[in-house]
Write an enzyme that holds these catalytic residues in place. Structure first.
Site, PDB file in Angstrom:
ATOM      1  N   GLU A  69       0.807  -1.226   0.000  1.00  0.00           N
ATOM      2  CA  GLU A  69       0.000   0.000   0.000  1.00  0.00           C
ATOM      3  C   GLU A  69       0.838   1.272   0.000  1.00  0.00           C
ATOM      4  OE1 GLU A  69      -0.621  -2.579   1.986  1.00  0.00           O
ATOM      5  OE2 GLU A  69      -2.737  -3.114   1.852  1.00  0.00           O
ATOM      6  N   PHE A  79     -11.672  -6.558  14.249  1.00  0.00           N
ATOM      7  CA  PHE A  79     -10.615  -7.067  13.384  1.00  0.00           C
ATOM      8  C   PHE A  79     -10.242  -6.002  12.350  1.00  0.00           C
ATOM      9  CE2 PHE A  79      -9.521  -9.413   9.403  1.00  0.00           C
ATOM     10  CZ  PHE A  79      -8.282  -9.850   9.831  1.00  0.00           C
ATOM     11  N   GLN A  80      -8.951  -5.751  12.221  1.00  0.00           N
ATOM     12  CA  GLN A  80      -8.421  -4.755  11.279  1.00  0.00           C
ATOM     13  C   GLN A  80      -9.000  -3.366  11.498  1.00  0.00           C
ATOM     14  OE1 GLN A  80      -8.481  -6.530   7.308  1.00  0.00           O
ATOM     15  NE2 GLN A  80      -6.478  -7.405   7.777  1.00  0.00           N
ATOM     16  N   LYS A 128     -17.412  -0.272   6.109  1.00  0.00           N
ATOM     17  CA  LYS A 128     -17.877  -1.281   5.153  1.00  0.00           C
ATOM     18  C   LYS A 128     -19.391  -1.224   4.942  1.00  0.00           C
ATOM     19  CE  LYS A 128     -17.348  -6.115   3.948  1.00  0.00           C
ATOM     20  NZ  LYS A 128     -16.666  -7.383   4.229  1.00  0.00           N
ATOM     21  N   MET A 141      24.497   8.733   1.822  1.00  0.00           N
ATOM     22  CA  MET A 141      24.283  10.015   2.485  1.00  0.00           C
ATOM     23  C   MET A 141      24.607   9.911   3.972  1.00  0.00           C
ATOM     24  SD  MET A 141      23.654  13.064   1.968  1.00  0.00           S
ATOM     25  CE  MET A 141      22.677  13.687   0.612  1.00  0.00           C
TER      26      MET A 141
END
Ligand SMILES: Cc1cc2nc3c(=O)[nH]c(=O)nc-3n(C[C@H](O)[C@H](O)[C@H](O)COP(=O)(O)OP(=O)(O)OC[C@H]3O[C@@H](n4cnc5c(N)ncnc54)[C@H](O)[C@@H]3O)c2cc1C
Ligand SMILES: Cc1ncc(C[n+]2csc(CCOP(=O)(O)OP(=O)(O)O)c2C)c(N)n1
Ligand SMILES: [Mg+2]
Lengths: 163, 569
Positions: free
Chosen positions: B50, B112-113, B162, B478
């Site tokens: 993602e 959940f999630q 949802k 760097m």
């Protein structure tokens, strides 16, 4: 310098955390913050007491204005204004302290709004220094608890914060 | 028409003329993915992580004038997106991120999630919304796009539970948005602009300093016109590269930590500084107290009032869209016969050219070992300066910005504000999809590329013929440079051990991989890569391990205290 910033903000859930999050994320001071809906229920009015140099106060007002839900911001302490704060103090009131507490309340034009055999709740409204003066005038050993509303304020006369 | 919330989301994207959505599915967005499946106007790019979805949408936005769109699921999908969102936020990139959320009834139940996506992203978005009612989706999406692209642009997140995506309601897309709490100032204050023009005409040592705002406002043309009318020297920040043509004589190169000697000296010793869409970043002006020691008048044009007088005191603030403001400046100059005094300006240019003659970008090339600067110069030659170049973060980023000359805006995509390693490849994906006929080069390092290397798989699926130029120094270069200069050469954890064979790795993903070890092979390899119009080619350049980026202004130092080369150490 101490400043009192008033703002109108959309009455959306999460709006308060955007303001408080801004202060913590950018390291600005909050001395007190009060918020409640206005006569227009879609909007809340917030009063924030903060301290900082002129540069910091300028950034604070700009950053507040930048929040999408903030409708208007003014630093009311820039000109003549009125500040008020409410304090409820629960004190031990037994024996000779009962009379003494009543006398103190009268001197400060406070009101006793709850009475039991052993305690009073004293309501006092005023500016911050008046409330501070009351607290330092009474014996700390007698204070059971205090709660302060935080400052709210308005500009005097024609200085009006409205959309 | 009655539609489900999910269908409404997709219809909104269609109404906004979104052609690509970058995303990754999961439980909370299943209805939205179902709605995507049933149409073919909005195309979905399935990434492999993602974070890359958000970066790719961001790269898409940076390379076009459009809003980038990403779609992720709740919980881990949303948390993986956070780095991408923060990266876009720091560079003011217009984006809309749609995240799924657990059903409204489950919110707050440690479902959940479930994560508080609106809470987690609040400090790194321009604004965000949790949509609790299907009837609010259309208006919220409209607001999200409007907020993302107007005023100072930025990412806007829309969190959709949802059940809200499953419920139905009548769909109608609002024609316009009006928000009493959000009205960015577009037109600059006439009087302030007049004051600014007057100051510019009277300046003895004028300097123009411009930034990402010029790119974001699509105002390169106006900036170029004004700069030529005035005949002043100009510098573009790392975010503003291409805002003014780099090959032009009036251009002094980039300012700041790794900017040119001439740009920094001219910034510092100017008596009138015109700042346009640039925010006096700490990597640009160095120590603000040192910068303030030299007296100068500053004119600052920015759409965000909070950018003005934040780090330096400004004498003439102008709040507005800089395209409008620059046009007004041009109009006032055209209506006015006065021009800067050629003699005064001439002696200032003499000084500037003297600084320029230090040739601070010179480097020692080698026949034996590949110098990174040489690779970028060759990349510029081979692509005719016409490529869109993306980069990751590190030394390679600085070399790309210093040695590729950007003559047009939206050709240089990099993470300036947050400095996020891992953006290079996803930016290239977004840019390639947005510009299918353009050459896209991703300049990266062996460490940065590994932060989103999995996207080689996405590139295969969508046939993206990106050319990856890996400046492989086997070091977090760097970091190593700072350790060498400021930490007594104690190279703590900056060596990149156990590297994969990148050429073979690219092949494993179905691409072409080339390992380049000799300077004499650099140009040939680049030509071969760009000749392969349909292939992604991974060029793994084995470069000098200990090369450093110069010039350099050490953190906390002033702009005039530059280290020009290793000899200055
Ligand atoms: C390793 C590393 C090294 C770096 N070294 C350097 C360096 O040497 N030199 C350098 O320059 N940078 C360097 N940077 C980048 C630096 O950190 C900042 O990201 C960059 O300098 C900021 O660029 P900017 O001032 O152009 O502002 P941006 O972040 O691009 O901000 C744009 C400004 O324009 C305004 N704006 C946007 N739209 C409009 C509009 N329509 N109208 C008017 N105003 C608008 C915004 O409000 C904002 O104030 C480095 C970064 C990294 C990671
Ligand atoms: C996500 C992230 N983690 C850490 C850093 C700190 N950092 C900046 S540059 C750099 C090294 C980059 O190495 P490489 O990609 O090989 O580029 P090089 O400097 O060698 O060209 C690191 C670790 C960062 N910018 N981003
Ligand atoms: Mg490296």
């Amino acid at each position: 310098m101490r400043h009192v910033i008033s703002l109108l903000i959309e009455n959306e859930s999460g709006a308060l955390s955007r303001v408080s999050g801004l202060f913590s994320a950018r390291g600005y001071n909050i001395e007190s913050l009060t918020v409640a809906p206005t006569e227009d229920a879609s909007m809340s009015r917030m009063t924030i007491v903060t301290t900082g140099s002129d540069d910091i106060i300028e950034q604070i007002t700009k950053q507040l204005n930048k929040l999408v839900e903030v409708v208007k911001v003014v630093d009311i302490s820039e000109a003549a204004h009125i500040e008020r704060e409410l304090m409820l103090t629960k004190v031990r009131a037994t024996g000779k302290d009962r009379e003494e507490m009543k006398r103190m309340a009268e001197i400060f034009r406070a009101r006793i709004i709850d009475v039991t055999d052993t305690s009073y709740v004293i309501e006092l409204t005023g500016n911050q220094s008046k409330l501070d003066a009351f607290i330092s005038a009474i014996d700390p050993a007698l204070i059971l608890e205090t709660v302060r509303s935080g400052v709210c304020g308005v500009g005097r006369g024609d200085r009006i914060l409205k959309v | 028409m009655v539609l489900t919330g999910a269908e409404i989301v997709i219809r909104c994207l269609q109404e906004e003329k979104v052609d690509y959505v970058f995303g990754y599915p999961g439980g909370a967005v299943l209805y939205i993915y179902d709605a995507l499946f049933n149409q073919d106007k909005v195309r979905h790019v399935l990434v492999r992580h993602e974070q890359a979805a958000v970066h790719a949408a961001d790269g898409y936005a940076r390379s076009t004038e459009n809003v980038g769109v990403a779609l992720v699921t709740s919980g881990p999908g949303a948390t993986n997106a956070v780095t991408g969102i923060a990266t876009a936020y720091c560079d003011s990139i217009p984006m809309v991120i749609i995240s799924g959320q657990v059903p409204t009834a489950a919110i707050g139940q440690d479902a959940f999630q479930e994560v508080d996506t609106v809470g987690i992203t609040r400090p790194c978005v321009k604004h965000n919304f949790l949509v609790k009612d299907v009837r609010d989706i259309a208006a919220t999406m409209k607001k999200a796009f409007y907020l993302a692209k107007t005023g100072r642009p930025g990412p806007v997140l829309v969190d959709i539970p949802k059940d809200v995506s499953m419920h139905k309601c009548e769909f109608e897309y609002p024609k316009e948005v009006s928000m009493r709490s959000y009205n960015p100032v577009i037109k600059g204050h006439q009087g302030q602009i007049r004051k600014a023009v007057q100051l510019l005409l009277e300046a003895k040592r004028p300097m123009i300093y411009t930034g990402g705002g010029v790119v974001l406002a699509n105002a390169a043309e106006q900036l170029t016109k004004l700069t030529r009318m005035l005949g002043f020297p100009i510098t573009n920040t790392l975010m503003g590269l291409g805002g003014y043509p780099a090959s032009d004589r009036q251009y002094l190169g980039m300012p700041g930590m790794h900017g040119t000697y001439e740009a920094n000296m001219a910034m510092h010793y100017s008596d009138v500084l015109l700042a346009v869409g640039a925010r006096f970043d700490d990597r640009v002006i160095g120590n603000p107290d040192h910068f303030a020691e030299e007296p100068r008048k500053i004119i600052h044009v920015d759409i965000d009032p909070s950018s003005i007088s934040k780090r330096v005191k400004v004498d003439v603030p102008i709040v507005g869209d800089l395209k409008e403001v620059l046009e007004e400046m041009i109009r006032q100059l055209e209506a006015n016969a006065a021009r800067p005094n050629p003699e005064t300006l001439g002696s200032w240019w003499k000084q500037v050219d003297e600084w320029r003659s230090r040739e601070c970008m010179k480097y020692k090339n080698s026949d034996e070992i590949i110098k990174p600067q040489f690779v970028i110069q060759k990349l510029w030659e081979v692509t005719g300066g016409e490529a869109i170049v993306t980069s990751d973060v590190g030394q390679h980023q600085m070399w790309a910005s210093q040695y590729y000359r950007f003559d047009k805006p939206r050709r240089w995509l990099n993470s300036g504000g947050l400095g996020t390693m891992g953006v290079g490849l996803p930016y290239a994906m977004g840019a390639q999809l947005a510009n299918p006929d353009k050459q896209i080069a991703c300049v990266t390092g062996e460490a940065s590329i590994q932060m989103n290397i999995q996207e080689l798989s996405t590139c295969k699926q969508f046939r993206l013929p990106i050319k990856i130029c890996n400046l492989n120094n086997r070091y977090l270069g760097m970091v190593r440079q700072w350790q060498q200069l400021f930490h007594g050469e104690r190279y703590s954890e900056s060596y990149m051990d156990s590297l994969p064979d990148f050429a073979k790795l690219a092949e494993a993903y179905g691409h072409v991989g080339l390992r380049v070890e000799r300077p004499s092979d650099v140009e040939g390899a680049l030509r071969e890569a760009f000749a392969r119009k349909n292939d992604l080619v991974f060029l793994d350049f084995q470069i000098d391990q200990t090369e450093n980026v110069y010039p350099m202004v050490q953190g906390g130092k002033g702009l005039t205290e530059m280290i020009l080369s290793a000899e200055d150490l």
